[in-house]
Scaffold this active site. Structure first.
Site, PDB file in Angstrom:
ATOM      1  N   TRP A 102      48.863  34.370  36.542  1.00 21.82           N
ATOM      2  CA  TRP A 102      47.440  34.159  36.820  1.00 21.82           C
ATOM      3  C   TRP A 102      46.827  33.198  35.823  1.00 21.82           C
ATOM      4  O   TRP A 102      46.055  32.309  36.185  1.00 21.82           O
ATOM      5  CB  TRP A 102      46.684  35.482  36.858  1.00 21.82           C
ATOM      6  CG  TRP A 102      47.246  36.401  37.895  1.00 21.82           C
ATOM      7  CD1 TRP A 102      47.789  37.635  37.684  1.00 21.82           C
ATOM      8  CD2 TRP A 102      47.353  36.158  39.301  1.00 21.82           C
ATOM      9  NE1 TRP A 102      48.230  38.160  38.873  1.00 21.82           N
ATOM     10  CE2 TRP A 102      47.980  37.283  39.877  1.00 21.82           C
ATOM     11  CE3 TRP A 102      46.998  35.098  40.134  1.00 21.82           C
ATOM     12  CZ2 TRP A 102      48.248  37.379  41.252  1.00 21.82           C
ATOM     13  CZ3 TRP A 102      47.264  35.189  41.497  1.00 21.82           C
ATOM     14  CH2 TRP A 102      47.884  36.315  42.038  1.00 21.82           C
ATOM     15  N   ASP A 169      39.363  36.735  32.516  1.00 22.48           N
ATOM     16  CA  ASP A 169      39.787  37.275  33.804  1.00 22.48           C
ATOM     17  C   ASP A 169      40.183  38.735  33.568  1.00 22.48           C
ATOM     18  O   ASP A 169      41.213  39.010  32.970  1.00 22.48           O
ATOM     19  CB  ASP A 169      40.979  36.453  34.321  1.00 22.48           C
ATOM     20  CG  ASP A 169      41.566  37.004  35.617  1.00 22.48           C
ATOM     21  OD1 ASP A 169      41.080  38.044  36.116  1.00 22.48           O
ATOM     22  OD2 ASP A 169      42.519  36.388  36.133  1.00 22.48           O
ATOM     23  N   LYS A 193      41.901  45.392  42.471  1.00 21.73           N
ATOM     24  CA  LYS A 193      42.821  46.031  41.530  1.00 21.73           C
ATOM     25  C   LYS A 193      42.236  47.340  41.012  1.00 21.73           C
ATOM     26  O   LYS A 193      42.926  48.329  40.903  1.00 21.73           O
ATOM     27  CB  LYS A 193      43.126  45.102  40.350  1.00 21.73           C
ATOM     28  CG  LYS A 193      43.605  43.717  40.740  1.00 21.73           C
ATOM     29  CD  LYS A 193      45.047  43.696  41.201  1.00 21.73           C
ATOM     30  CE  LYS A 193      45.449  42.402  41.905  1.00 21.73           C
ATOM     31  NZ  LYS A 193      45.264  41.174  41.152  1.00 21.73           N
TER      32      LYS A 193
HETATM   33  C1  LIG Z   1      45.449  39.680  41.263  1.00 23.35           C
HETATM   34  C2  LIG Z   1      44.960  38.858  40.154  1.00 23.35           C
HETATM   35  C3  LIG Z   1      44.363  37.603  40.375  1.00 23.35           C
HETATM   36  C4  LIG Z   1      44.240  36.989  41.746  1.00 23.35           C
HETATM   37  O1  LIG Z   1      43.288  37.654  42.474  1.00 23.35           O
HETATM   38  P1  LIG Z   1      42.890  37.204  43.960  1.00 23.35           P
HETATM   39  O2  LIG Z   1      41.667  38.033  44.206  1.00 23.35           O
HETATM   40  O3  LIG Z   1      44.040  37.555  44.844  1.00 23.35           O
HETATM   41  O4  LIG Z   1      42.617  35.754  43.960  1.00 23.35           O
HETATM   42  C5  LIG Z   1      43.887  36.914  39.282  1.00 23.35           C
HETATM   43  N1  LIG Z   1      43.997  37.423  38.038  1.00 23.35           N
HETATM   44  C6  LIG Z   1      44.574  38.607  37.792  1.00 23.35           C
HETATM   45  C7  LIG Z   1      44.661  39.112  36.393  1.00 23.35           C
HETATM   46  C8  LIG Z   1      45.067  39.365  38.841  1.00 23.35           C
HETATM   47  O5  LIG Z   1      45.643  40.560  38.598  1.00 23.35           O
END
Ligand SMILES: *Cc1c(COP(=O)(O)O)cnc(C)c1O
Length: 357
Positions: A102, A169, A193
């Site tokens: 990511w 993030d 998540k």
């Molecule tokens: C799953 C994830 C993403 C991507 O998320 P999307 O909503 O599918 O674009 C980005 N960063 C982290 C840390 C993730 O776990």
């Protein structure tokens, strides 16, 4: 229906209260006589949902009025573009740390808009640790990090002190423990998540960062219209935000301190068994082990498929590692009860006994 223990990395387990409220709202939303998925997002009943969801985020994280709270679409991945588009002009430099897939994707997107200084990377060891010894230059536009690396099972428990805007993030560990939100200038997280279903992304951003880009930013990718219209510049993810609101109510009621105690107990229980059981082995440097995603392998590679099958027979679901790293991964997000971890640990013990017998 037999209870399935859901260790999926995302979309993932949600609190039962959020699921029950969603079922009710699908039938009759807030006494409107309409389903949640057929009601106008401009109705006063629905506007109250978005308002409450944003307020809950502010309450849980003690956010000051300096911050805007948004629920946007396009996943966390769209933020990889929106951040540099809005905050990094051509010729300027942003700093990133590369802790996995990511983070790498965020870096790749940022390079399209400006200069990227990758201060540190753990790629040399397949991202099984969090790099710590780096200095953030004082002249970069912002510093970007990923607090929890969902695919590898590493987590940042300390964030660098820096004068430059700090952007994180937090897709896979937001609301899992208390933290000082005021040290961040922007936080974002895909809902699926730890907060809700797929389809919406939480963005918390200091208002002072918005609207300063020199380039032309397409309207939907500009934070400004979203802030000015309270996440309602266009039709928001009506259903997803509703579920987030209910998850946020549950989180607020529990409190982040209690959430951390619960999450730590779950992770400690599973890591202790991984370290004790000779049939399994953790893949991450101990001090950087994530409480959200626990990565491990079978010491005998040939046991892996068999163990996964055995787990399935015990109603344990979602334990296969990400396709890019293999092995096993148990995601222990907020809503996962400790009982599910106990069942997993007992299953590991039974598996061990079956090999010794
Ligand atoms: C799953 C994830 C993403 C991507 O998320 P999307 O909503 O599918 O674009 C980005 N960063 C982290 C840390 C993730 O776990």
């Amino acid at each position: 229906m037999t209870k399935v223990h859901n260790f999926s990395a995302g979309p993932a387990i949600l609190p039962q209260s959020a699921i029950d409220a969603s079922i009710e709202a699908l039938k009759n939303f807030s006494g409107t006589g309409l389903s949640l998925i057929e009601v106008s997002h401009r109705s006063k009943e629905y506007e109250a949902v978005v308002e409450e969801a944003c307020q809950l985020v502010k309450d849980i994280l003690n956010l000051s009025d300096e911050y805007a709270v948004l629920f946007l679409q396009g996943g966390a991945s769209t933020q990889f573009d929106m951040i540099p588009m809005n905050l990094l002009d051509e010729g300027e430099t942003a700093a990133y740390v590369n802790t996995g897939v990511w983070a790498s994707r965020a870096i790749k997107e940022a390079k399209m808009f400006g200069n990227v200084n990758v201060l540190a990377s753990s790629e040399d060891k397949n991202f099984n640790y969090i790099p710590k010894n780096y200095t953030i230059p004082s002249d970069v536009k912002y510093f970007h990090c990923t607090s929890n690396n969902t695919i590898y099972g590493t987590e940042m428990f300390d964030f660098p002190k820096t004068e430059v805007p700090l952007i994180c993030d937090m897709s896979s560990d937001i609301f899992s423990r208390p933290f000082d939100a005021s040290q961040f200038d922007m936080i974002y997280a895909g809902a699926q998540k730890n907060m809700g279903p797929a389809g919406t992304t939480l963005v918390i951003i200091k208002k002072s960062l918005i609207g300063n880009a020199k380039r032309k930013v397409p309207t939907m990718l500009d934070y400004k219209p979203h802030v000015e219209n309270g996440s309602m510049y266009n039709t928001p993810s009506v259903f997803a935000i509703f579920v987030c609101m209910h998850t946020l109510r549950w989180i607020k009621e529990m409190g982040l301190e209690a959430m951390e105690v619960r999450n730590k107990a779950k992770a400690d229980l599973l890591y202790a068994e991984i370290d004790r059981n000779p049939l399994f082995e953790g893949t991450v440097v101990k001090e950087d082990r994530s409480r959200m995603n626990v990565n491990f392998v079978t010491t005998n590679k040939e046991h892996e498929a068999e163990f996964l099958k055995f787990c399935e027979s015990k109603n344990l679901s979602g334990l296969k590692g990400h396709r890019s790293v293999g092995g096993l991964r148990a995601s222990l997000y907020n809503a996962l009860p400790i009982e599910s971890v106990e069942v997993l640990v007992n299953t590991m013990k039974e598996f061990e006994a079956s090999k010794n017998g």
